[in-house]
Design a protein around this motif. Sequence first.
Motif, PDB file in Angstrom:
ATOM      1  N   ASP A 267       3.813   2.546  -1.467  1.00 16.39           N
ATOM      2  CA  ASP A 267       5.224   2.904  -1.592  1.00 16.39           C
ATOM      3  C   ASP A 267       6.066   1.793  -0.971  1.00 16.39           C
ATOM      4  OD1 ASP A 267       7.776   3.992  -1.248  1.00 16.39           O
ATOM      5  OD2 ASP A 267       6.996   6.015  -0.938  1.00 16.39           O
ATOM      6  N   PRO A 268       7.084   1.262  -1.701  1.00 16.32           N
ATOM      7  CA  PRO A 268       7.905   0.179  -1.120  1.00 16.32           C
ATOM      8  C   PRO A 268       8.732   0.612   0.079  1.00 16.32           C
ATOM      9  CG  PRO A 268       8.784   0.880  -3.248  1.00 16.32           C
ATOM     10  CD  PRO A 268       7.450   1.548  -3.092  1.00 16.32           C
ATOM     11  N   THR A 269       8.771   1.916   0.389  1.00 23.11           N
ATOM     12  CA  THR A 269       9.415   2.351   1.634  1.00 23.11           C
ATOM     13  C   THR A 269       8.443   2.260   2.815  1.00 23.11           C
ATOM     14  OG1 THR A 269       8.815   4.695   1.361  1.00 23.11           O
ATOM     15  CG2 THR A 269      10.871   3.959   0.343  1.00 23.11           C
ATOM     16  N   ARG A 270       7.158   2.066   2.516  1.00 26.90           N
ATOM     17  CA  ARG A 270       6.140   2.015   3.574  1.00 26.90           C
ATOM     18  C   ARG A 270       5.185   0.848   3.322  1.00 26.90           C
ATOM     19  NH1 ARG A 270       6.918   7.363   2.278  1.00 26.90           N
ATOM     20  NH2 ARG A 270       7.596   8.714   3.995  1.00 26.90           N
ATOM     21  N   ILE A 271       5.732  -0.344   3.330  1.00 22.05           N
ATOM     22  CA  ILE A 271       4.904  -1.530   3.132  1.00 22.05           C
ATOM     23  C   ILE A 271       3.984  -1.688   4.341  1.00 22.05           C
ATOM     24  CG2 ILE A 271       4.949  -4.060   2.950  1.00 22.05           C
ATOM     25  CD1 ILE A 271       7.492  -3.774   1.301  1.00 22.05           C
ATOM     26  N   PRO A 272       2.673  -1.816   4.109  1.00 25.79           N
ATOM     27  CA  PRO A 272       1.728  -1.834   5.237  1.00 25.79           C
ATOM     28  C   PRO A 272       1.869  -3.087   6.093  1.00 25.79           C
ATOM     29  CG  PRO A 272       0.608  -2.328   3.169  1.00 25.79           C
ATOM     30  CD  PRO A 272       2.002  -1.909   2.802  1.00 25.79           C
ATOM     31  N   ALA A 273       1.413  -2.976   7.334  1.00 26.63           N
ATOM     32  CA  ALA A 273       1.364  -4.136   8.218  1.00 26.63           C
ATOM     33  C   ALA A 273       0.321  -5.113   7.687  1.00 26.63           C
ATOM     34  CB  ALA A 273       1.012  -3.688   9.631  1.00 26.63           C
ATOM     35  N   GLY A 274       0.412  -6.342   8.145  1.00 25.66           N
ATOM     36  CA  GLY A 274      -0.516  -7.364   7.692  1.00 25.66           C
ATOM     37  C   GLY A 274      -0.238  -7.774   6.260  1.00 25.66           C
ATOM     38  N   CYS A 275      -1.255  -8.252   5.569  1.00 32.83           N
ATOM     39  CA  CYS A 275      -1.119  -8.586   4.153  1.00 32.83           C
ATOM     40  C   CYS A 275      -0.833  -7.310   3.378  1.00 32.83           C
ATOM     41  CB  CYS A 275      -2.397  -9.238   3.645  1.00 32.83           C
ATOM     42  SG  CYS A 275      -2.412  -9.479   1.855  1.00 32.83           S
ATOM     43  N   ARG A 276       0.192  -7.326   2.561  1.00 31.23           N
ATOM     44  CA  ARG A 276       0.586  -6.105   1.848  1.00 31.23           C
ATOM     45  C   ARG A 276      -0.444  -5.675   0.798  1.00 31.23           C
ATOM     46  NH1 ARG A 276       6.298  -7.143   0.509  1.00 31.23           N
ATOM     47  NH2 ARG A 276       6.149  -7.966   2.605  1.00 31.23           N
ATOM     48  N   PHE A 277      -1.396  -6.539   0.486  1.00 31.11           N
ATOM     49  CA  PHE A 277      -2.429  -6.199  -0.491  1.00 31.11           C
ATOM     50  C   PHE A 277      -3.725  -5.714   0.169  1.00 31.11           C
ATOM     51  CE2 PHE A 277      -5.786  -7.738  -3.582  1.00 31.11           C
ATOM     52  CZ  PHE A 277      -5.519  -6.787  -4.558  1.00 31.11           C
ATOM     53  N   HIS A 278      -3.804  -5.740   1.492  1.00 38.96           N
ATOM     54  CA  HIS A 278      -5.116  -5.585   2.125  1.00 38.96           C
ATOM     55  C   HIS A 278      -5.766  -4.227   1.875  1.00 38.96           C
ATOM     56  CE1 HIS A 278      -3.202  -3.540   5.715  1.00 38.96           C
ATOM     57  NE2 HIS A 278      -4.370  -2.926   5.721  1.00 38.96           N
ATOM     58  N   ALA A 279      -4.962  -3.156   1.683  1.00 39.75           N
ATOM     59  CA  ALA A 279      -5.542  -1.831   1.476  1.00 39.75           C
ATOM     60  C   ALA A 279      -6.285  -1.727   0.141  1.00 39.75           C
ATOM     61  CB  ALA A 279      -4.462  -0.759   1.556  1.00 39.75           C
ATOM     62  N   ARG A 280      -5.994  -2.610  -0.806  1.00 36.78           N
ATOM     63  CA  ARG A 280      -6.630  -2.570  -2.119  1.00 36.78           C
ATOM     64  C   ARG A 280      -7.511  -3.795  -2.370  1.00 36.78           C
ATOM     65  NH1 ARG A 280      -2.233  -2.198  -6.490  1.00 36.78           N
ATOM     66  NH2 ARG A 280      -3.811  -1.108  -7.728  1.00 36.78           N
ATOM     67  N   CYS A 281      -7.620  -4.671  -1.396  1.00 33.02           N
ATOM     68  CA  CYS A 281      -8.218  -5.997  -1.617  1.00 33.02           C
ATOM     69  C   CYS A 281      -9.739  -5.921  -1.746  1.00 33.02           C
ATOM     70  CB  CYS A 281      -7.832  -6.920  -0.464  1.00 33.02           C
ATOM     71  SG  CYS A 281      -8.511  -8.579  -0.630  1.00 33.02           S
ATOM     72  N   GLN A 282     -10.243  -6.405  -2.855  1.00 27.04           N
ATOM     73  CA  GLN A 282     -11.688  -6.404  -3.090  1.00 27.04           C
ATOM     74  C   GLN A 282     -12.413  -7.382  -2.179  1.00 27.04           C
ATOM     75  OE1 GLN A 282      -9.366  -7.625  -5.071  1.00 27.04           O
ATOM     76  NE2 GLN A 282     -10.044  -9.448  -6.206  1.00 27.04           N
ATOM     77  N   VAL A 283     -11.747  -8.426  -1.740  1.00 20.50           N
ATOM     78  CA  VAL A 283     -12.364  -9.407  -0.842  1.00 20.50           C
ATOM     79  C   VAL A 283     -12.566  -8.801   0.549  1.00 20.50           C
ATOM     80  CG1 VAL A 283     -11.971 -11.609   0.336  1.00 20.50           C
ATOM     81  CG2 VAL A 283     -11.525 -11.412  -2.118  1.00 20.50           C
ATOM     82  N   LEU A 284     -11.572  -8.044   1.007  1.00 21.38           N
ATOM     83  CA  LEU A 284     -11.694  -7.367   2.301  1.00 21.38           C
ATOM     84  C   LEU A 284     -12.748  -6.259   2.218  1.00 21.38           C
ATOM     85  CD1 LEU A 284     -10.444  -7.431   5.147  1.00 21.38           C
ATOM     86  CD2 LEU A 284      -8.805  -5.714   4.367  1.00 21.38           C
ATOM     87  N   ALA A 285     -12.718  -5.500   1.121  1.00 17.20           N
ATOM     88  CA  ALA A 285     -13.658  -4.381   0.974  1.00 17.20           C
ATOM     89  C   ALA A 285     -15.103  -4.856   0.877  1.00 17.20           C
ATOM     90  CB  ALA A 285     -13.290  -3.559  -0.259  1.00 17.20           C
ATOM     91  N   SER A 286     -15.324  -6.025   0.295  1.00 21.02           N
ATOM     92  CA  SER A 286     -16.697  -6.516   0.098  1.00 21.02           C
ATOM     93  C   SER A 286     -17.282  -7.181   1.335  1.00 21.02           C
ATOM     94  CB  SER A 286     -16.720  -7.527  -1.053  1.00 21.02           C
ATOM     95  OG  SER A 286     -16.042  -8.725  -0.677  1.00 21.02           O
ATOM     96  N   GLY A 287     -16.463  -7.411   2.345  1.00 19.17           N
ATOM     97  CA  GLY A 287     -16.934  -8.083   3.555  1.00 19.17           C
ATOM     98  C   GLY A 287     -16.755  -9.585   3.534  1.00 19.17           C
ATOM     99  N   GLU A 288     -16.255 -10.151   2.425  1.00 22.93           N
ATOM    100  CA  GLU A 288     -16.070 -11.606   2.355  1.00 22.93           C
ATOM    101  C   GLU A 288     -15.043 -12.094   3.370  1.00 22.93           C
ATOM    102  OE1 GLU A 288     -15.843 -13.774  -1.385  1.00 22.93           O
ATOM    103  OE2 GLU A 288     -16.409 -11.940  -2.429  1.00 22.93           O
ATOM    104  N   ALA A 289     -13.976 -11.314   3.551  1.00 25.41           N
ATOM    105  CA  ALA A 289     -12.947 -11.704   4.523  1.00 25.41           C
ATOM    106  C   ALA A 289     -13.517 -11.683   5.940  1.00 25.41           C
ATOM    107  CB  ALA A 289     -11.742 -10.779   4.407  1.00 25.41           C
TER     108      ALA A 289
END
Length: 325
Positions: A267-289
């Motif tokens: 929701d653009p009223t609740r932009i997450p802290a950090g990278c705004r894509f991190h909650a959906r990021c496949q690189v973070l989810a896979s452990g690559e990050a």
Amino acid sequence: MTLLSAQALHVTYPRRHGSPPARAVDGVELGIGAGEIVALVGESGCGKTTLARALLGLEPPTGGRVVFDGEPLRYSSRALKAYRRRVQLVLQDPTGSLNPRHTVYEAVAEGLRIHGHGGDERTAVAEALSRAGLRPAERFFLRYPHELSGGQRQRVVIAGALVLQPELLVADEPVASLDASVRGEILALLLRLRADLGLSALVVTHDLGLAWNIADRVAVMYLGRIVETGDVEQVLTAPRHPYTQALLSVLPEAPGDPVVLTGEPPDPTRIPAGCRFHARCQVLASGEAERAGVADTCRNEDPEVLGGDARAQVACHWARARITA
């Protein structure tokens, strides 16, 4: 030379009952050069159309500014009227853009009448229709929108923009409502207008194939901000941001398996802290990050805002770590 630019541009919308405002455009830097076609891509709800409206002066920014031909855009009625002679909008739905009770001639001549054209109106309308590929133009003067095909209606909309001899077109999904067989014709027309008239264009689209076929440069938008930008060939053949990689992975000709993003954009009223894509990021989810040593940074530090120039840039801690490794 940069013709039109967004500089630290913000557009927010207040919410009721004390809720945080929606940050539709959240610090965008974007430049469009003279004679350049830039594609603005991203999924629905990322802020593309709001950014386009702000660049047209239809949406006053809540922060930052729009600069055209070296001068900040002013929002008085007189200044906006003069600006819109030079920057014109082409909408995605030609049927909705055209008044069904107006002939083609009246539709194209409307802009001339609003702006007080002093020359020969009939000649100007005929020339605009011819440039848009409707020839002989006089055959179309007395037709109504329902008598035209979808491609012809879109050409009338383009002629209505061209009649004022603008320097830049903002085309919002210009071929989204057209049959596949007609899309190529309209894209070829836009390229021909750039070659013949030196027109610049911002093409707003969710279609990466369209961006590949028409643009010199591409800017990828996610949740109100540009996350990757560069030459179209560079971005679309070697994407660096995980979001761009996910968008490209679902194209029919893409190698490998498609990347399926989890959930919806925040929701653009609740932009997450950090990278705004991190909650959906496949690189973070896979452990690559994590293996690259940037997982905590992704979750807690907002990448810096990309500049508005033509350099290849990416707003991703993981991608930058790979570059410097």
